[in-house]
Design a protein around this motif. Structure first.
Motif, PDB file in Angstrom:
ATOM      1  N   MET A   1       0.803  -1.287   0.103  1.00  0.00           N
ATOM      2  CA  MET A   1      -0.040  -0.073   0.102  1.00  0.00           C
ATOM      3  C   MET A   1       0.816   1.076   0.021  1.00  0.00           C
ATOM      4  O   MET A   1       1.758   1.464   0.627  1.00  0.00           O
ATOM      5  N   GLU A   2       0.752   2.102  -1.236  1.00  0.00           N
ATOM      6  CA  GLU A   2       1.726   3.202  -1.016  1.00  0.00           C
ATOM      7  C   GLU A   2       0.978   4.358  -0.643  1.00  0.00           C
ATOM      8  O   GLU A   2      -0.232   4.621  -0.766  1.00  0.00           O
ATOM      9  N   GLU A   3       1.722   5.002   0.017  1.00  0.00           N
ATOM     10  CA  GLU A   3       1.224   6.386   0.495  1.00  0.00           C
ATOM     11  C   GLU A   3       1.974   7.739   0.117  1.00  0.00           C
ATOM     12  O   GLU A   3       3.214   7.515   0.322  1.00  0.00           O
ATOM     13  N   GLU A   4       1.264   8.648  -0.232  1.00  0.00           N
ATOM     14  CA  GLU A   4       2.100   9.963  -0.256  1.00  0.00           C
ATOM     15  C   GLU A   4       2.215  10.488   1.097  1.00  0.00           C
ATOM     16  O   GLU A   4       1.382  10.490   2.040  1.00  0.00           O
ATOM     17  N   SER A   5       3.470  11.113   0.947  1.00  0.00           N
ATOM     18  CA  SER A   5       3.628  11.671   2.718  1.00  0.00           C
ATOM     19  C   SER A   5       3.575  13.139   2.605  1.00  0.00           C
ATOM     20  O   SER A   5       4.145  13.767   1.715  1.00  0.00           O
ATOM     21  N   ASP A   6       2.623  13.525   3.390  1.00  0.00           N
ATOM     22  CA  ASP A   6       2.724  15.204   3.632  1.00  0.00           C
ATOM     23  C   ASP A   6       3.107  15.749   5.082  1.00  0.00           C
ATOM     24  O   ASP A   6       2.572  15.655   5.869  1.00  0.00           O
ATOM     25  N   CYS A   7       4.417  15.325   5.095  1.00  0.00           N
ATOM     26  CA  CYS A   7       5.175  15.307   6.576  1.00  0.00           C
ATOM     27  C   CYS A   7       5.169  16.771   6.967  1.00  0.00           C
ATOM     28  O   CYS A   7       5.236  17.598   6.405  1.00  0.00           O
TER      29      CYS A   7
ATOM     30  N   ASN B   1      -8.846   1.316  10.481  1.00  0.00           N
ATOM     31  CA  ASN B   1      -9.076   2.323   9.580  1.00  0.00           C
ATOM     32  C   ASN B   1     -10.774   2.448   9.358  1.00  0.00           C
ATOM     33  O   ASN B   1     -11.470   1.608  10.462  1.00  0.00           O
ATOM     34  N   GLY B   2     -11.190   3.364   8.803  1.00  0.00           N
ATOM     35  CA  GLY B   2     -12.737   3.646   8.828  1.00  0.00           C
ATOM     36  C   GLY B   2     -13.468   2.425   8.316  1.00  0.00           C
ATOM     37  O   GLY B   2     -14.663   2.173   8.993  1.00  0.00           O
ATOM     38  N   SER B   3     -13.245   1.472   7.499  1.00  0.00           N
ATOM     39  CA  SER B   3     -13.935   0.228   7.069  1.00  0.00           C
ATOM     40  C   SER B   3     -13.564  -0.913   7.718  1.00  0.00           C
ATOM     41  O   SER B   3     -13.882  -1.833   7.368  1.00  0.00           O
ATOM     42  N   ASP B   4     -12.605  -0.751   8.760  1.00  0.00           N
ATOM     43  CA  ASP B   4     -12.483  -2.046   9.655  1.00  0.00           C
ATOM     44  C   ASP B   4     -11.607  -2.876   8.855  1.00  0.00           C
ATOM     45  O   ASP B   4     -11.437  -4.410   9.522  1.00  0.00           O
ATOM     46  N   SER B   5     -11.084  -2.712   7.659  1.00  0.00           N
ATOM     47  CA  SER B   5     -10.254  -3.646   6.887  1.00  0.00           C
ATOM     48  C   SER B   5      -8.844  -3.702   6.950  1.00  0.00           C
ATOM     49  O   SER B   5      -8.178  -4.622   6.761  1.00  0.00           O
ATOM     50  N   VAL B   6      -8.339  -2.584   7.546  1.00  0.00           N
ATOM     51  CA  VAL B   6      -6.822  -2.566   7.999  1.00  0.00           C
ATOM     52  C   VAL B   6      -6.745  -1.829   9.262  1.00  0.00           C
ATOM     53  O   VAL B   6      -7.381  -1.282   9.892  1.00  0.00           O
ATOM     54  N   ILE B   7      -5.705  -2.706   9.973  1.00  0.00           N
ATOM     55  CA  ILE B   7      -5.132  -2.217  11.196  1.00  0.00           C
ATOM     56  C   ILE B   7      -3.894  -1.758  11.356  1.00  0.00           C
ATOM     57  O   ILE B   7      -2.961  -2.265  10.388  1.00  0.00           O
ATOM     58  N   MET B   8      -3.620  -0.741  12.096  1.00  0.00           N
ATOM     59  CA  MET B   8      -2.260  -0.265  12.153  1.00  0.00           C
ATOM     60  C   MET B   8      -1.603  -0.070  13.726  1.00  0.00           C
ATOM     61  O   MET B   8      -2.345   0.117  14.651  1.00  0.00           O
ATOM     62  N   THR B   9      -0.292  -0.335  13.835  1.00  0.00           N
ATOM     63  CA  THR B   9       0.148  -0.200  15.095  1.00  0.00           C
ATOM     64  C   THR B   9       1.790   0.194  14.966  1.00  0.00           C
ATOM     65  O   THR B   9       2.285   0.178  13.742  1.00  0.00           O
ATOM     66  N   GLY B  10       2.259   0.629  15.957  1.00  0.00           N
ATOM     67  CA  GLY B  10       3.772   1.253  15.932  1.00  0.00           C
ATOM     68  C   GLY B  10       4.734   0.124  16.374  1.00  0.00           C
ATOM     69  O   GLY B  10       4.126  -1.032  17.051  1.00  0.00           O
TER      70      GLY B  10
ATOM     71  N   PHE C   1      -1.848  -4.064   8.583  1.00  0.00           N
ATOM     72  CA  PHE C   1      -2.006  -5.144   8.433  1.00  0.00           C
ATOM     73  C   PHE C   1      -3.592  -5.144   7.723  1.00  0.00           C
ATOM     74  O   PHE C   1      -4.474  -4.715   8.195  1.00  0.00           O
ATOM     75  N   ASP C   2      -3.983  -5.814   6.413  1.00  0.00           N
ATOM     76  CA  ASP C   2      -4.939  -5.571   5.719  1.00  0.00           C
ATOM     77  C   ASP C   2      -5.395  -6.894   6.085  1.00  0.00           C
ATOM     78  O   ASP C   2      -4.828  -8.168   5.504  1.00  0.00           O
ATOM     79  N   ARG C   3      -6.508  -6.826   6.671  1.00  0.00           N
ATOM     80  CA  ARG C   3      -7.398  -8.045   7.081  1.00  0.00           C
ATOM     81  C   ARG C   3      -8.021  -8.955   6.155  1.00  0.00           C
ATOM     82  O   ARG C   3      -8.028 -10.312   6.176  1.00  0.00           O
ATOM     83  N   ASN C   4      -8.106  -8.230   4.824  1.00  0.00           N
ATOM     84  CA  ASN C   4      -8.736  -9.091   3.809  1.00  0.00           C
ATOM     85  C   ASN C   4      -7.711  -9.893   2.929  1.00  0.00           C
ATOM     86  O   ASN C   4      -7.765 -11.229   2.635  1.00  0.00           O
ATOM     87  N   THR C   5      -6.777  -8.969   2.533  1.00  0.00           N
ATOM     88  CA  THR C   5      -5.579  -9.510   1.775  1.00  0.00           C
ATOM     89  C   THR C   5      -4.696 -10.360   2.394  1.00  0.00           C
ATOM     90  O   THR C   5      -3.774 -10.957   1.702  1.00  0.00           O
TER      91      THR C   5
END
Lengths: 244, 443
Positions: free
Chosen positions: B1-7, B347-356, B365-369
């Motif tokens: 999953m690629e992300e643009e960064s607006d740091c 995430n908003g749709s509960d499909s991805v979870i994130m932690t540090g 982590f993408d729960r579906n794929t």
């Protein structure tokens, strides 16, 4: 038996500072036999528990985890029948632990059994064998000795856990019924009626209706001891005055 | 999953021009509000900084919705407990937004001891033309007043002010670790190591104790509460997690004091993984309901787990965050890192979870794929609008180019707090004293 050279691990331990880029230290690089691994963890546990009290922000969560780990290791060691050790309380330092306190029933230490628990660095300590002449590298470890009894555990964990309560000292006098501080003192001679004071810990009288709980915070053992010892001092002074 | 960064590096101290991290600037909590328009951060110095998303403009479509500082205020001050000779930290442990009901914004912020309700409101008009005082505020001499006028509201430069509206104090003997607003929007709960209290948002001098796990003898204490949260839709349901790795779901309708749980979630220990540190690493540092309310997510030291509310015996999914640390637990215990408390988010749709994780890495982590990615929040790697490159930790043997070996990880750079926008793929990542905001790539 036990002719292994002292491990250099302990000296390394104190070179890691906070705020310095921390590398994973070489604690795991040396593959230690299980009893020595356990010993290392035990030592670390005791260090941390001692430091807990001195931290600016004591954490009950952390202390509970440390105490559980300590208890688990001690139970394991007890089960393995390693009773040939000088027990000592967790708190004050004991430079000479040659006479086990509180455990008159312990068998005498067989000198060929290497004591797996750390002993204080004292030249006159009779149980130190050559193999246990560990360099503690400038550490403050003399005060840290493991305790073996449940009573000792209990007393020390009470000392630990009793100090975590936050009080709102700015409104201390207005919020708390003052009776609580002195409820343990026997004043039955003077009481004419059965005045009930709030029991400690505060009861959950039917649960939900209770207001906020702030009563438990002032009755830690520490403050009670202070009150009682002050009273004892006064008695002592009175005795002297009267008998003279 | 690629992300643009607006740091963006947010330096909370406006007086300093040096770039070092001071303790007070360390971010201790991050939270989007329910629309994602606002993002609040709390820090160790007791300050709250609120960012607002810019309205998207047609002229500069690539600058969609950047976050700018909206309001800064000192929420908590350090206090001193004279009885124990202990300082009560001003560090903000948690911030939770209330749903918006009018033009003003409300949030709850808490330190170890006290929860405060803050109102953040805008003022862009001010009254002018008072009779009894002039524009500078000086009182006019009544003898000089010859006419009567009605004050009128005139526009002024936008001013955002934060005012404390309620202070909920004196209810916690131990350190508060969580707050959670109920879906009824009338009550909230605050949780410390041993107790959970329920408050009405309007009433500050009374709270109800709903969970109490303090033993009669403190010597018997072996377990503490580590986090708690209300169900997102059922206002009678909440969960709390413990230092022993269990989660209890409680129903407030069952009894006033919810010491008996309705459900008990715990995974049996894997005997092959047993070590001295098993209990410490099983301690749950964060618990979050999914937006749907069907699932629960928990974070312990090495894993993130997703639980189905209908299955108490074991988690539905387990994700390894940094399993390469399992063989380093002794060192991590020695340098205290094993006690670090990581949070986790949906995430908003509960499909991805994130932690540090460490080294300024964070994981998704993408729960579906079932795919996962490791990303890094650091200034060197995050030029504005650069695309984040996935990172990889090499466990042993040959290290490929761009991989980093476990022994080179920087354990002082930990990402404990992250947040995900409620609808869009915008994430906020707190790396010590820096805040990074990343958005999904725009095509």
């Amino acid at each position: 038996m036990g002719g292994e050279p002292p491990t250099p691990l302990r000296a390394q331990r104190y070179t890691l500072g906070r705020g310095v880029k921390r590398k994973v230290c070489s604690c795991e690089d040396l593959v230690l036999p299980y009893p020595q691994q356990r010993q290392l963890v035990l030592d670390l546990c005791l260090d941390k528990l001692q430091n807990c009290q001195q931290r600016a922000e004591p954490s009950l969560h952390r202390s509970v985890l440390l105490a559980n780990t300590l208890r688990q290791i001690q139970q394991e060691m007890r089960q393995e029948g390693e009773t040939c050790l000088p027990p000592a309380p967790l708190g004050p330092s004991l430079p000479h632990a040659s006479t086990p306190r509180h455990f008159p029933d312990l068998p005498p230490v067989p000198l060929d059994c290497p004591p797996p628990l750390t002993v204080a660095l004292s030249p006159s300590f009779p149980l130190t064998t050559a193999s246990e002449d560990v360099q503690l590298g400038g550490a403050e470890n003399e005060t840290v000795l493991p305790s073996l009894s449940a009573e000792e555990d209990a007393r020390s964990s009470d000392m630990l856990f009793g100090s975590f309560e936050i009080t709102n000292s700015t409104s201390y006098l207005t919020d708390l019924p003052l009776d609580d501080i002195f409820e343990d003192i026997d004043t039955s001679m003077y009481d004419s009626s059965d005045n009930s004071v709030l029991p400690f810990p505060a009861q959950r009288s039917g649960g939900g209706d209770d207001g906020f709980k702030n009563v438990s915070c002032c009755t830690s053992n520490g403050s009670l001891q202070l009150c009682l010892s002050d009273l004892n001092d006064l008695d002592h002074i009175m005795e002297i005055l009267v008998s003279s | 999953m690629e992300e643009e960064s607006d740091c963006r590096k947010i330096n909370n101290s406006f007086l300093r021009d040096h770039n070092y991290a001071t303790e007070a600037d360390i971010i201790s909590t991050v939270e989007f509000n329910s629309t994602g328009e606002l993002l609040a951060t709390g820090d160790k110095g007791g300050r709250v900084v609120v960012f607002q998303r810019e309205q998207e403009s047609k002229n500069q479509p690539h600058r969609r919705g950047e976050y700018n500082v909206y309001s800064t205020f000192q929420s908590h001050e350090p206090e001193f407990d004279y009885l124990k000779s202990l300082e009560i930290e001003e560090k903000i442990n948690k911030i939770r937004w209330l749903p918006q009901q009018n033009a003003a914004y409300f949030l709850l912020s808490t330190n170890d001891k006290t929860v405060k309700l803050w109102k953040i409101s805008e003022r862009d008009k001010r009254p002018e033309g008072y009779n009894l005082k002039d524009e500078d505020g000086r009182i006019r001499d009544p003898g000089t007043i010859t006419t009567l006028r009605v004050p009128v509201l005139r526009p002024m430069d936008l001013m955002v002010e934060a005012t404390p509206r309620r202070v909920f104090s004196n209810a916690h003997t131990y350190h508060i670790n969580s707050i959670s607003v109920n879906s009824d929007y009338e009550t909230f709960m605050s949780t410390d190591d041993l107790r959970i209290n329920l408050w009405n948002l309007e009433i500050t001098n009374r709270s109800f104790n709903i969970v109490d796990i303090k033993p009669t003898n403190m010597e018997e204490l072996t377990e503490v509460i580590t986090a708690a949260e209300f169900h997102p839709h059922q206002c009678n349901t909440f969960v709390y997690s413990s230092s022993k790795g269990s989660i209890r779901l409680c129903d407030m309708r069952a009894s006033a004091l919810c010491d008996n749980h309705s459900k008990f979630f715990e995974e049996p220990e894997d005997p092959s993984n047993r070590s001295f540190f098993s209990e410490i690493i099983s301690s749950i540092s964060d618990v979050k309901f999914s937006h749907s309310g069907r699932y629960l997510m928990t974070r312990d030291y090495l894993t993130v787990k997703v639980w189905d509310l209908n299955m108490e015996s074991k988690p539905l999914e387990t994700y390894q965050v940094h399993d390469y640390l399992r063989s380093k637990l002794c060192s991590l215990y020695e340098n205290d890192c094993i006690f670090d408390k990581f949070e986790c988010v949906w995430n908003g749709s509960d499909s991805v979870i994130m932690t540090g994780s460490y080294n300024n890495f964070f994981r998704m982590f993408d729960r579906n794929t079932k795919r996962d990615v490791t990303l890094e929040a650091s200034r060197e790697n995050s030029k504005p609008r650069a695309i984040l490159k996935p990172r990889k930790v090499c466990v042993g043997g040959k290290r490929r180019k761009d991989e980093i070996s476990v022994d080179s990880l920087d354990f002082s750079k930990k990402i404990l707090h992250t947040a995900w926008h409620p609808y869009e793929n915008i994430i906020a990542v707190a790396a010590t004293n820096n805040l990074y905001i990343f958005q999904d790539k725009v095509n």
